[in-house]
Design a protein around this motif. Structure first.
Motif, mmCIF file in Angstrom:
data_model
loop_
_atom_site.group_PDB
_atom_site.id
_atom_site.type_symbol
_atom_site.label_atom_id
_atom_site.label_comp_id
_atom_site.label_asym_id
_atom_site.label_seq_id
_atom_site.Cartn_x
_atom_site.Cartn_y
_atom_site.Cartn_z
ATOM 1 N N ILE A 93 10.540 -0.264 -9.557
ATOM 2 C CA ILE A 93 11.040 0.481 -8.379
ATOM 3 C C ILE A 93 10.626 1.788 -8.675
ATOM 4 C CG2 ILE A 93 12.829 0.910 -7.087
ATOM 5 C CD1 ILE A 93 14.557 -1.338 -8.278
ATOM 6 N N ASN A 94 9.771 2.281 -7.788
ATOM 7 C CA ASN A 94 8.787 3.462 -8.094
ATOM 8 C C ASN A 94 9.420 4.523 -7.029
ATOM 9 O OD1 ASN A 94 6.887 5.015 -9.101
ATOM 10 N ND2 ASN A 94 5.561 4.931 -7.708
ATOM 11 N N LYS A 95 9.037 6.108 -7.322
ATOM 12 C CA LYS A 95 9.402 6.731 -6.602
ATOM 13 C C LYS A 95 10.870 7.262 -6.560
ATOM 14 C CE LYS A 95 5.783 6.162 -3.283
ATOM 15 N NZ LYS A 95 5.207 6.493 -1.998
ATOM 16 N N CYS A 96 11.465 6.881 -8.027
ATOM 17 C CA CYS A 96 12.879 7.382 -7.862
ATOM 18 C C CYS A 96 13.320 8.687 -8.197
ATOM 19 C CB CYS A 96 13.588 6.660 -9.246
ATOM 20 S SG CYS A 96 13.810 4.634 -9.007
ATOM 21 N N ASP A 97 12.061 9.602 -8.269
ATOM 22 C CA ASP A 97 12.411 10.969 -8.393
ATOM 23 C C ASP A 97 12.460 11.566 -7.010
ATOM 24 O OD1 ASP A 97 9.305 12.165 -7.553
ATOM 25 O OD2 ASP A 97 9.450 10.211 -7.943
ATOM 26 N N LYS A 98 12.415 10.727 -5.639
ATOM 27 C CA LYS A 98 12.409 11.236 -4.630
ATOM 28 C C LYS A 98 13.983 11.411 -3.980
ATOM 29 C CE LYS A 98 8.871 10.686 -1.229
ATOM 30 N NZ LYS A 98 8.146 9.590 -0.367
ATOM 31 N N ASP A 99 14.086 12.203 -3.411
ATOM 32 C CA ASP A 99 15.661 12.649 -2.479
ATOM 33 C C ASP A 99 16.094 11.175 -1.820
ATOM 34 O OD1 ASP A 99 15.797 14.857 -3.484
ATOM 35 O OD2 ASP A 99 15.369 15.957 -1.834
ATOM 36 N N VAL A 104 11.354 3.571 -11.865
ATOM 37 C CA VAL A 104 10.419 4.617 -12.651
ATOM 38 C C VAL A 104 10.024 5.407 -11.799
ATOM 39 C CG1 VAL A 104 9.422 2.588 -14.011
ATOM 40 C CG2 VAL A 104 8.211 3.072 -11.698
ATOM 41 N N SER A 105 9.256 6.376 -12.153
ATOM 42 C CA SER A 105 8.620 7.508 -11.075
ATOM 43 C C SER A 105 7.268 7.736 -11.805
ATOM 44 C CB SER A 105 9.131 8.810 -11.042
ATOM 45 O OG SER A 105 8.542 10.032 -10.625
ATOM 46 N N ALA A 106 6.188 7.399 -10.986
ATOM 47 C CA ALA A 106 4.744 7.601 -11.245
ATOM 48 C C ALA A 106 4.567 9.265 -11.454
ATOM 49 C CB ALA A 106 3.812 7.014 -10.613
ATOM 50 N N HIS A 107 5.491 9.989 -10.751
ATOM 51 C CA HIS A 107 5.207 11.389 -10.914
ATOM 52 C C HIS A 107 5.802 12.063 -12.076
ATOM 53 C CE1 HIS A 107 3.932 12.357 -6.532
ATOM 54 N NE2 HIS A 107 3.347 11.608 -7.115
ATOM 55 N N SER A 108 7.265 11.682 -12.308
ATOM 56 C CA SER A 108 7.692 12.494 -13.437
ATOM 57 C C SER A 108 7.545 11.824 -14.728
ATOM 58 C CB SER A 108 9.147 12.830 -12.944
ATOM 59 O OG SER A 108 9.993 11.495 -13.386
ATOM 60 N N VAL A 161 0.749 -1.161 0.030
ATOM 61 C CA VAL A 161 -0.193 -0.094 -0.187
ATOM 62 C C VAL A 161 0.835 1.353 -0.052
ATOM 63 C CG1 VAL A 161 -0.101 -0.037 2.505
ATOM 64 C CG2 VAL A 161 -2.116 1.148 1.165
ATOM 65 N N ASP A 162 0.324 2.240 -0.858
ATOM 66 C CA ASP A 162 1.131 3.509 -0.947
ATOM 67 C C ASP A 162 2.559 3.524 -1.524
ATOM 68 O OD1 ASP A 162 -0.646 4.913 0.206
ATOM 69 O OD2 ASP A 162 0.029 5.035 2.358
ATOM 70 N N HIS A 163 2.632 2.422 -2.274
ATOM 71 C CA HIS A 163 4.049 2.353 -3.139
ATOM 72 C C HIS A 163 3.930 3.082 -4.435
ATOM 73 C CE1 HIS A 163 6.946 -0.287 -0.469
ATOM 74 N NE2 HIS A 163 6.289 0.408 0.013
ATOM 75 N N GLY A 164 2.588 3.134 -4.898
ATOM 76 C CA GLY A 164 2.418 4.033 -6.116
ATOM 77 C C GLY A 164 1.626 3.099 -7.249
ATOM 78 N N LYS A 165 0.759 1.951 -6.711
ATOM 79 C CA LYS A 165 0.115 0.999 -7.868
ATOM 80 C C LYS A 165 -0.825 2.093 -8.638
ATOM 81 C CE LYS A 165 -1.503 -1.448 -4.353
ATOM 82 N NZ LYS A 165 -0.659 -0.942 -3.469
ATOM 83 N N THR A 166 -1.684 2.948 -7.850
ATOM 84 C CA THR A 166 -2.589 3.598 -8.582
ATOM 85 C C THR A 166 -2.151 4.891 -9.611
ATOM 86 O OG1 THR A 166 -4.245 3.169 -6.749
ATOM 87 C CG2 THR A 166 -4.727 4.884 -8.372
ATOM 88 N N SER A 167 -1.018 5.237 -8.751
ATOM 89 C CA SER A 167 -0.420 6.562 -9.434
ATOM 90 C C SER A 167 0.078 6.151 -10.695
ATOM 91 C CB SER A 167 0.505 7.285 -8.548
ATOM 92 O OG SER A 167 0.290 7.397 -7.247
ATOM 93 N N LEU A 168 0.944 4.851 -10.663
ATOM 94 C CA LEU A 168 1.744 4.265 -11.792
ATOM 95 C C LEU A 168 0.602 3.850 -12.858
ATOM 96 C CD1 LEU A 168 4.485 3.546 -12.693
ATOM 97 C CD2 LEU A 168 3.952 1.254 -11.872
HETATM 98 P P1 GDP Z 1 -0.910 2.767 -4.097
HETATM 99 O O1 GDP Z 1 -1.557 2.540 -2.547
HETATM 100 O O2 GDP Z 1 0.083 1.672 -4.294
HETATM 101 O O3 GDP Z 1 -2.274 2.536 -5.070
HETATM 102 O O4 GDP Z 1 -0.394 4.043 -3.962
HETATM 103 P P2 GDP Z 1 -0.707 5.452 -4.586
HETATM 104 O O5 GDP Z 1 -0.702 5.475 -6.036
HETATM 105 O O6 GDP Z 1 -2.054 5.911 -4.140
HETATM 106 O O7 GDP Z 1 0.448 6.421 -4.177
HETATM 107 C C1 GDP Z 1 0.729 6.619 -2.445
HETATM 108 C C2 GDP Z 1 1.418 7.906 -2.607
HETATM 109 O O8 GDP Z 1 2.672 8.082 -3.134
HETATM 110 C C3 GDP Z 1 0.521 8.924 -3.102
HETATM 111 O O9 GDP Z 1 0.835 10.154 -2.244
HETATM 112 C C4 GDP Z 1 1.549 9.691 -4.412
HETATM 113 O O10 GDP Z 1 1.315 10.681 -4.764
HETATM 114 C C5 GDP Z 1 2.702 8.997 -4.033
HETATM 115 N N1 GDP Z 1 3.587 8.567 -5.091
HETATM 116 C C6 GDP Z 1 3.063 7.523 -5.953
HETATM 117 N N2 GDP Z 1 4.423 7.590 -6.701
HETATM 118 C C7 GDP Z 1 5.186 8.461 -6.751
HETATM 119 C C8 GDP Z 1 6.332 8.666 -7.374
HETATM 120 O O11 GDP Z 1 6.819 8.312 -8.317
HETATM 121 N N3 GDP Z 1 6.994 9.699 -6.828
HETATM 122 C C9 GDP Z 1 6.521 10.458 -5.737
HETATM 123 N N4 GDP Z 1 7.259 11.286 -5.288
HETATM 124 N N5 GDP Z 1 5.616 9.923 -5.070
HETATM 125 C C10 GDP Z 1 4.787 9.044 -5.432
#
Ligand code: GDP
Ligand code: MG
Length: 598
Positions: free
Chosen positions: A206-212, A242-246, A108-115
């Motif tokens: 491997i998500n959120k690679c944009d983060k510090d 990857v980065s779901a954001h960038s 949870v929160d690792h970015g499935k939905t965002s990706l």
């Molecule tokens: P899920 O629970 O796996 O579906 O995760 P979400 O897609 O809801 O993302 C959880 C949180 O992580 C949200 O606040 C997103 O904005 C953030 N997030 C997701 N992907 C990224 C990313 O690639 N980079 C950054 N910095 N934050 C991300």
């Protein structure tokens, strides 16, 4: 005697002497095959205790019984569903490559939905932008080169496994999302196990690679501990940063999916009649029962008759994930179909049949089978199992009613909740269904002392009011994980606490006095630890336990005291016990209760 002998049916009427039928047969059809009036058959069935109409079907065994009355022999040739459906051989020129079906999993929160959102929005052509309004549990993404990928958006790992339990491996490839700033977590491991159990290849994103704080290399290392070896280290798991954001690395991820699909040689024959699998189903206020079907082989067309789970129907209209109405749906297309009598389950197979009669018969046969299974699973009390049943009855049940927005979540929730518990407490799901929480649910909960769990659904006004009056507990969730945690805690609350004893002190009786109106008081000396007022006590004589009870009084001189420490003398009285003697040893102890854990 007065009564007539029961008349045998007219044997000479029977047209045939032997018949071949399938698993079930319509009463009318059976009558005409035997060559007698349907009314006659219905009467015969009634005599056997079976009430049916001409338009209903009976199972083969019943048909045999009935036919025997007319001295007609019935041979049963059980044709499997596949037999009665499309059995044509594929011609090699009809075989085409089909799009891979991908499920995204991870903690949870690792970015499935965002990706998933990023992939979709990046690949939506201008005309379609804003057209994504439907949540149908699956999406088709068209890449720049025109190739397609179908993403399943099911609610988590349990749903994936629940589908598999129904024999449906809807997923070709799993994308495992791991946050680069967090690494593998419990649900990551769970996802790995579920994918491996299903034999589905994994691609790690491997998500959120944009983060510090991102440390993707560390994640690669950590995953090795779970036997996911990156291709870069000689393993067979593609791992993409990857980065779901960038949007970083999304193209590489899609390429990896592409490559994996190519290796798997996923093919289908679009010229066949369609078959597929139910991704999810739900009740829509306006449109009634809706289910999302993933076409896996063949092409689904308007007008097709189909059987899905225990339901059957005809495709009057269908829509894709963007709400566009479709005339045909080729392999790897998720579509919504409406007009079902009931809701099929996620993972149920969807098959097109030649005509309405066939699909209806298959659906009825399945319903009968399911009924028989339920009956068979009802416990019969025997001498062998009565003991088990009795001790099982002592178990404490936590009764639950589960209401959810889609069948997938409902099944996933009840499957995971029912797994909780031990031999002392267990979860009993007394009802689960798709839809909002109604007063009927509250009534049921009230009657069976159940808790109502709403997953992405809410109680209506009346239900809310009744729940308040009847003190029915409604719990609302949108994350399966949280619900499981809460129920686990509730179960632990039902567990008997663990009781531990702690010896507090030992005292030796020096002499015994009988005091009028007070009773027997032992003049004692505390030889170990301390004595506290009101604590439980044991009496030993020559090291043998002779009495267990409760302290009645604890005194120093004439004063009642709270506690007496080692080395001091005091007067001790024991509730309703007089038989104390000099040299007896008294032991004071405490019961310490701690909450039990599952
Ligand atoms: P899920 O629970 O796996 O579906 O995760 P979400 O897609 O809801 O993302 C959880 C949180 O992580 C949200 O606040 C997103 O904005 C953030 N997030 C997701 N992907 C990224 C990313 O690639 N980079 C950054 N910095 N934050 C991300
Ligand atoms: Mg999400």
């Amino acid at each position: 005697p007065k009564y007539k002998k029961e008349k045998k049916p007219h044997l000479f009427n029977a047209r045939k002497k032997d018949l071949v039928i399938g698993e079930t047969i319509f009463v009318g059809e059976l009558a005409s095959l035997i060559g007698i009036k349907a009314g006659q058959i219905i009467k015969t069935l009634m005599n056997l205790g079976i009430m049916v109409t001409v338009n209903e079907s009976v199972d083969a065994e019943t048909a045999q019984l009935v036919a025997a009355e007319y001295e007609v022999e019935v041979r049963v040739e059980i044709k499997s569903v596949e037999d009665t459906l499309d059995i044509a051989e594929d011609k090699s020129e009809d075989i085409v490559v089909k799009a891979p079906v991908v499920t995204i999993m991870g903690h949870v929160d690792h970015g499935k939905t965002s990706l998933l959102d990023k992939i979709r929005s990046a690949n939506v052509t201008d005309g379609e932008a804003g057209g994504i309004t439907q949540h149908i549990g699956a999406y088709n993404v068209v890449l720049e080169d025109g190739s397609k990928i179908c993403f399943l958006d099911t609610p988590g790992h349990e749903a994936f496994t629940a589908m598999r339990a129904r024999g449906a491996n809807a997923t070709d490839i799993v994308i495992l999302v791991v946050a680069a700033d967090d690494g593998p977590r419990p649900q990551t491991i769970e996802a790995i196990n579920h994918s491996k159990a299903a034999g589905v290849p994994i691609i790690v994103a491997i998500n959120k690679c944009d983060k510090d704080g991102a440390t993707p290399d560390k994640v690669v290392q950590q995953l090795m501990e779970h036997e996911l070896i990156s291709e870069d280290f000689g393993g067979d798991i593609p791992m993409v940063q990857v980065s779901a954001h960038s949007g970083l690395g999304i193209d590489k991820l899609l390429e990896a999916i592409h490559l994996q699909a190519e290796i798997m040689e996923l093919t289908a024959n679009p010229t066949r009649t369609a078959e597929g699998v139910v991704i999810e189903s739900r009740l829509d206020k306006g449109r009634g029962n809706i289910c999302t079907v993933l076409v896996q082989n063949g092409t689904l067309k308007i007008g097709d008759c189909y059987v899905v789970g225990q339901e059957f129907g005809r495709v009057r209209a269908m829509w894709d994930d963007k709400g566009n109405s479709l005339k045909v749906a080729p392999p790897s297309t998720p579509v919504e179909v409406v007009g079902l009598n009931g809701l099929p389950f996620a993972g149920d197979t969807f098959q097109v049949g030649v005509d309405e009669k066939t699909v209806r018969q298959i659906a009825e046969a399945r319903t009968n089978k399911a009924k028989a299974k339920v009956q068979a699973s009802e416990v019969v009390v025997t001498l062998e199992n009565i003991f088990e049943i009795a001790s099982a009855a002592e178990k404490t049940n936590l009764n639950l009613i589960i209401k959810a927005d889609v069948v997938g979540s409902m099944e996933a929730l009840s499957a995971s909740l029912q797994k909780l518990g031990n031999d002392e407490v267990s979860v009993k799901v007394i009802h689960s269904a798709v839809g909002g929480i109604t007063q009927t649910d509250i009534a049921l909960a009230h009657a069976s002392q159940a808790i109502v769990i709403g997953f992405n659904v809410r109680p209506d006004g009346q239900a809310k009011k009744n729940a308040k009056n009847d003190q029915v507990d409604i719990k609302l969730y949108s994350i399966i994980y949280e619900c499981i945690e809460d129920v686990t805690q509730a179960l632990e609350g039902l567990l008997q606490p663990i009781v531990r004893e702690e010896i507090q002190g030992k005292a030796e009786v020096l002499e015994v006095f009988t005091i009028p109106k007070v009773g027997v008081i032992a003049g004692t000396k505390i030889v170990e630890g301390k004595f506290m007022r009101d604590s439980p006590v044991r009496v030993f004589r020559d090291d043998v336990l002779i009495y267990e009870g409760q302290l009645a009084s604890l005194q120093r001189f004439k004063d009642s005291v709270k506690e007496v420490a080692t080395g001091f003398e005091c007067g001790i009285g024991i509730q309703s016990y007089k038989d104390l003697k000099a040299k007896d040893i008294l032991e004071s102890y405490q019961r310490i209760e701690t909450a039990a854990k599952l």
